[in-house]
Design a protein around this motif. Structure first.
Motif, PDB file in Angstrom:
ATOM      1  N   ALA A  32       7.394  -2.327   4.780  1.00  0.00           N
ATOM      2  CA  ALA A  32       6.926  -3.713   4.671  1.00  0.00           C
ATOM      3  C   ALA A  32       5.457  -3.750   4.253  1.00  0.00           C
ATOM      4  O   ALA A  32       4.704  -2.819   4.531  1.00  0.00           O
ATOM      5  N   PRO A  33       5.068  -4.844   3.607  1.00  0.00           N
ATOM      6  CA  PRO A  33       3.636  -5.017   3.349  1.00  0.00           C
ATOM      7  C   PRO A  33       2.925  -5.383   4.656  1.00  0.00           C
ATOM      8  O   PRO A  33       3.592  -5.774   5.624  1.00  0.00           O
ATOM      9  N   PRO A  34       1.603  -5.276   4.702  1.00  0.00           N
ATOM     10  CA  PRO A  34       0.905  -5.620   5.949  1.00  0.00           C
ATOM     11  C   PRO A  34       0.997  -7.113   6.238  1.00  0.00           C
ATOM     12  O   PRO A  34       1.195  -7.915   5.332  1.00  0.00           O
ATOM     13  N   GLY A  35       0.873  -7.462   7.504  1.00  0.00           N
ATOM     14  CA  GLY A  35       0.770  -8.872   7.867  1.00  0.00           C
ATOM     15  C   GLY A  35       2.033  -9.445   8.476  1.00  0.00           C
ATOM     16  O   GLY A  35       3.012  -8.732   8.721  1.00  0.00           O
ATOM     17  N   THR A  36       1.964 -10.719   8.734  1.00  0.00           N
ATOM     18  CA  THR A  36       3.086 -11.419   9.362  1.00  0.00           C
ATOM     19  C   THR A  36       3.326 -12.720   8.593  1.00  0.00           C
ATOM     20  O   THR A  36       3.323 -13.806   9.157  1.00  0.00           O
ATOM     21  N   GLY A  37       3.507 -12.593   7.296  1.00  0.00           N
ATOM     22  CA  GLY A  37       3.618 -13.797   6.454  1.00  0.00           C
ATOM     23  C   GLY A  37       4.958 -13.935   5.756  1.00  0.00           C
ATOM     24  O   GLY A  37       5.998 -13.542   6.292  1.00  0.00           O
TER      25      GLY A  37
END
Ligand SMILES: Nc1ncnc2c1ncn2[C@@H]1O[C@H](COP(=O)(O)OP(=O)(O)OP(=O)(O)O)[C@@H](O)[C@H]1O
Ligand SMILES: [Mg+2]
Length: 286
Positions: free
Chosen positions: A129-134
């Motif tokens: 996954a890419p970083p973050g919580t979006g």
């Protein structure tokens, strides 16, 4: 999952973190290689639409995978290497090309890669996954019936704060993806000439302590090793090189992940993909 493709995927594992640059892609690649080395059928999906790094980490910069299907529905043929089936947006763009898609577009491209790749039968699909919580993370749980998440963090407080945010996101009642474990990366540095010494550059046991506090399993601690960094650039994953220490680190993590996945599957029902109003706000800030 797409019905027409007959994809049969046993377990979908998302490798996530709140903070960028903590080693998600490195860990995803090496876990996938370590699982495949155990004889399992493994796929690896690069969900980092904006900064795909899997092709480089596996020495596949020049791979040109086929696209089947028709104009209405394209089917991505996965690239095979190190016993893995791989799909990444990186295969379909020029190296170095900046992607400037807005959230919904990126999310839709991710959904296509996930659903329209001809994975066949897999025991594990690892999603980097890419970083973050979006947006992408939200699409991920909306699109796939994710078996569980693995959180990567360094022992440093700024990384741990974001790791806890990611754990909270997966735990949200409307998401409910079980967090199967925490992996502490860059845990210490041991100079080659002083194999008995450990330098805790980013702090000591931050991930381990967070795992205890949150009652989540610690799947492993990975030291900061120069060749892990180099192997990311030269396309030969550390879990694949003939070095007993590296093999042991990633094989141990793979064993712990298999164990936690089996426990999860014995006590919980399969995760249902989340249905959300696409116009609703995301889960938090990127
Ligand atoms: N244990 C390690 N020892 C040495 N270098 C490492 C280790 N883990 C990761 N790295 C290096 O740190 C950098 C960041 O790792 P990586 O790209 O895997 O992080 P990421 O979390 O996927 O980043 P992003 O959030 O940008 O996707 C890379 O250069 C990688 O080679
Ligand atoms: Mg990455």
């Amino acid at each position: 999952m797409s019905e027409e493709l007959n994809n049969k995927i046993g377990n979908i594992i998302v490798v996530a973190s709140g903070k960028g640059g903590v080693g998600k892609s490195t860990v995803s690649v090496n876990i996938a290689v370590a699982l495949a080395a155990k004889g399992l059928k493994v796929g690896l999906l690069d969900a980092d639409i904006y900064g795909p790094s899997i092709p480089i980490m596996l020495g596949l910069q020049d791979a040109k995978p086929g696209i089947a299907g028709d104009d209405e529905k394209q089917i991505f043929i996965p690239v095979e290497k190190y016993g893995l089936k791989l799909s990444s947006i990186g295969f379909y763009i020029q190296p170095g090309q900046a992607l400037i898609w807005r959230g919904p577009m990126a999310a839709s491209i991710f959904a296509q890669l996930l659903n329209n790749t001809d994975w066949g039968t897999l025991d594990y699909l690892i999603i980097d996954a890419p970083p973050g919580t979006g947006d992408i993370q939200l699409t991920l749980v909306q699109t796939a019936a994710v078996t569980g998440a693995v959180i990567v963090t360094t022992p440093q407080e700024v990384s741990l704060i974001d790791a806890r945010k990611a754990i909270d996101m997966f735990k949200k009642p409307e998401i409910q993806v079980p967090v199967l474990g925490i992996i502490e990366n860059m845990s210490w540095f041991t100079p080659e000439k002083h194999p008995d010494e450990k330098y805790y550059i980013f702090g000591k046991d931050g991930g381990k302590n967070t795992a205890e506090e949150t009652h989540i399993a610690l799947l492993g601690q990975i030291p900061l090793i120069q060749s892990i960094c180099e192997s990311g650039d030269n396309g030969i994953p550390s879990a694949n090189v003939d070095n007993p220490l590296y093999r042991q680190i990633f094989a141990g993590i793979a064993d712990n992940l298999i164990n936690m996945t089996n426990i999860r599957n014995s006590v919980l029902k399969p995760t249902e993909s989340v249905k959300m109003d696409p116009n609703a706000e995301g889960c938090g800030n990127q």
